[in-house]
Write a protein that holds these residues in place. Structure first.
Motif, PDB file in Angstrom:
ATOM      1  N   ARG A  48      34.767  37.903  34.559  1.00 34.37           N
ATOM      2  CA  ARG A  48      35.635  37.719  33.393  1.00 34.37           C
ATOM      3  C   ARG A  48      35.961  39.092  32.790  1.00 34.37           C
ATOM      4  N   LEU A  60      33.619  30.120  37.074  1.00 39.95           N
ATOM      5  CA  LEU A  60      33.631  31.376  36.323  1.00 39.95           C
ATOM      6  C   LEU A  60      34.302  31.165  34.968  1.00 39.95           C
ATOM      7  N   ASN A  61      35.411  30.448  34.962  1.00 42.20           N
ATOM      8  CA  ASN A  61      36.119  30.172  33.709  1.00 42.20           C
ATOM      9  C   ASN A  61      35.268  29.345  32.748  1.00 42.20           C
ATOM     10  N   ASP A  98      28.718  33.926  36.600  1.00 44.97           N
ATOM     11  CA  ASP A  98      29.208  35.175  36.005  1.00 44.97           C
ATOM     12  C   ASP A  98      29.926  36.068  37.003  1.00 44.97           C
ATOM     13  N   LYS A 149      42.939  38.277  32.396  1.00 38.15           N
ATOM     14  CA  LYS A 149      41.897  37.261  32.332  1.00 38.15           C
ATOM     15  C   LYS A 149      40.634  37.668  33.078  1.00 38.15           C
ATOM     16  N   TYR A 150      40.810  38.451  34.162  1.00 30.83           N
ATOM     17  CA  TYR A 150      39.679  38.805  35.013  1.00 30.83           C
ATOM     18  C   TYR A 150      39.630  40.310  35.249  1.00 30.83           C
TER      19      TYR A 150
END
Length: 280
Positions: free
Chosen positions: A131, A192-193, A198, A217-218
């Protein structure tokens, strides 16, 4: 991801295929003058391997296409892409079906015995998607100590996870908090979202596309398990062509144009060496 995994298995048997397709005698050199006189450079690609080379409305497009047009502009020739089954692409090069191979041809000892390679032009190394909020705290596998990590089932990466876990345990005292195996990469990214993992392990080109499609976002942790680079394949006798391609790649690296193309197609620029790797 399925294409990438399939390529790893095909690479293990490529030495046999090359041996069958190649003769013992070296053919005459295909010079730059001959290519220029023809007005065309023929390039072998696998036309289903996005974003390197794939069909869009019946036309082959992708990173390979843009890069080839850039490289051969100074020579004044037009790239012509020959869509080829991946398992036979090296024998097809050696039998002069085309002049070079693109489509992310990775360096292997077996291939390098038969084919010359350019310097790297792409990176398919393993990377880790995290993230964006964790970018400053997760910079390597070691930072995943005690944290859950996701992997796709049936991939070479899944088989390597015990080794990666041992590496983290040795460095930090504790390995991954948990290795969660999912049936697909989208399911891993969903985890992950949702915060149930993680980090997501996959190859750099796949994860770069995820970042491209969801800007901000990532973040991507590159080369978490060593490098797996790709070059352009050239017949050994075509030394003048190899030198020309290397010069073009070095110039595009120096100008930043190569990284611009990588960002356009993969969502990330690769940090690559400018020499051909030595395969032990």
């Amino acid at each position: 991801m399925q294409n990438f995994t399939r390529r790893l298995f095909l690479a293990a048997t490529m030495g046999l295929a090359v041996a069958v397709g190649a003769g013992s005698a070296m053919a005459a050199e295909r010079t730059l003058a001959a290519i220029k006189a023809d007005g065309v450079i023929k390039i072998g690609v696998e036309g289903v391997f996005a974003p390197f080379s794939y069909r869009e409305n019946g036309v082959i497009v992708g990173y390979d296409v843009d890069l080839a047009e850039m490289m051969f502009k100074d020579l004044g020739v037009k790239p012509e892409f020959v869509d080829t089954q991946w398992s036979g692409i090296v024998p097809a090069l050696l039998s002069s079906k085309f002049d070079i191979i693109m489509s992310s041809l990775s360096y292997t000892k077996e291939r390098m015995q038969k084919v010359n390679f350019s310097i790297p032009y792409a990176d398919s190394s393993l990377a880790m998607l995290v993230r964006a909020a964790d970018e400053s705290t997760i910079k390597s596998f070691d930072d995943m100590s005690g944290k859950p990590i996701a992997i796709k089932a049936g991939t070479p990466e899944e088989a390597s996870m015990p080794k990666f876990n041992e590496q983290v345990e040795k460095a930090k005292g504790n390995g991954f908090g948990e290795v969660k195996v999912f049936d697909s990469e989208p399911m891993s990214i969903l985890a992950l979202n949702q915060g149930t993992v993680d980090g997501v392990i996959s190859n750099m080109t796949n994860l770069g596309l995820v970042i491209k499609n969801a800007p901000g976002k990532y973040a991507l942790v590159q080369n978490v398990a060593g490098s797996s680079l790709a070059g352009i394949g050239i017949r050994k006798e075509d030394e003048e062509l190899r030198k020309y391609i290397d010069e073009q790649l070095l110039a595009a690296t120096k100008s930043g144009k190569l990284m611009e193309l990588q960002t356009k197609w993969f969502g990330v620029a690769f940090d690559m060496p400018t020499t051909v790797p030595v395969m032990e």
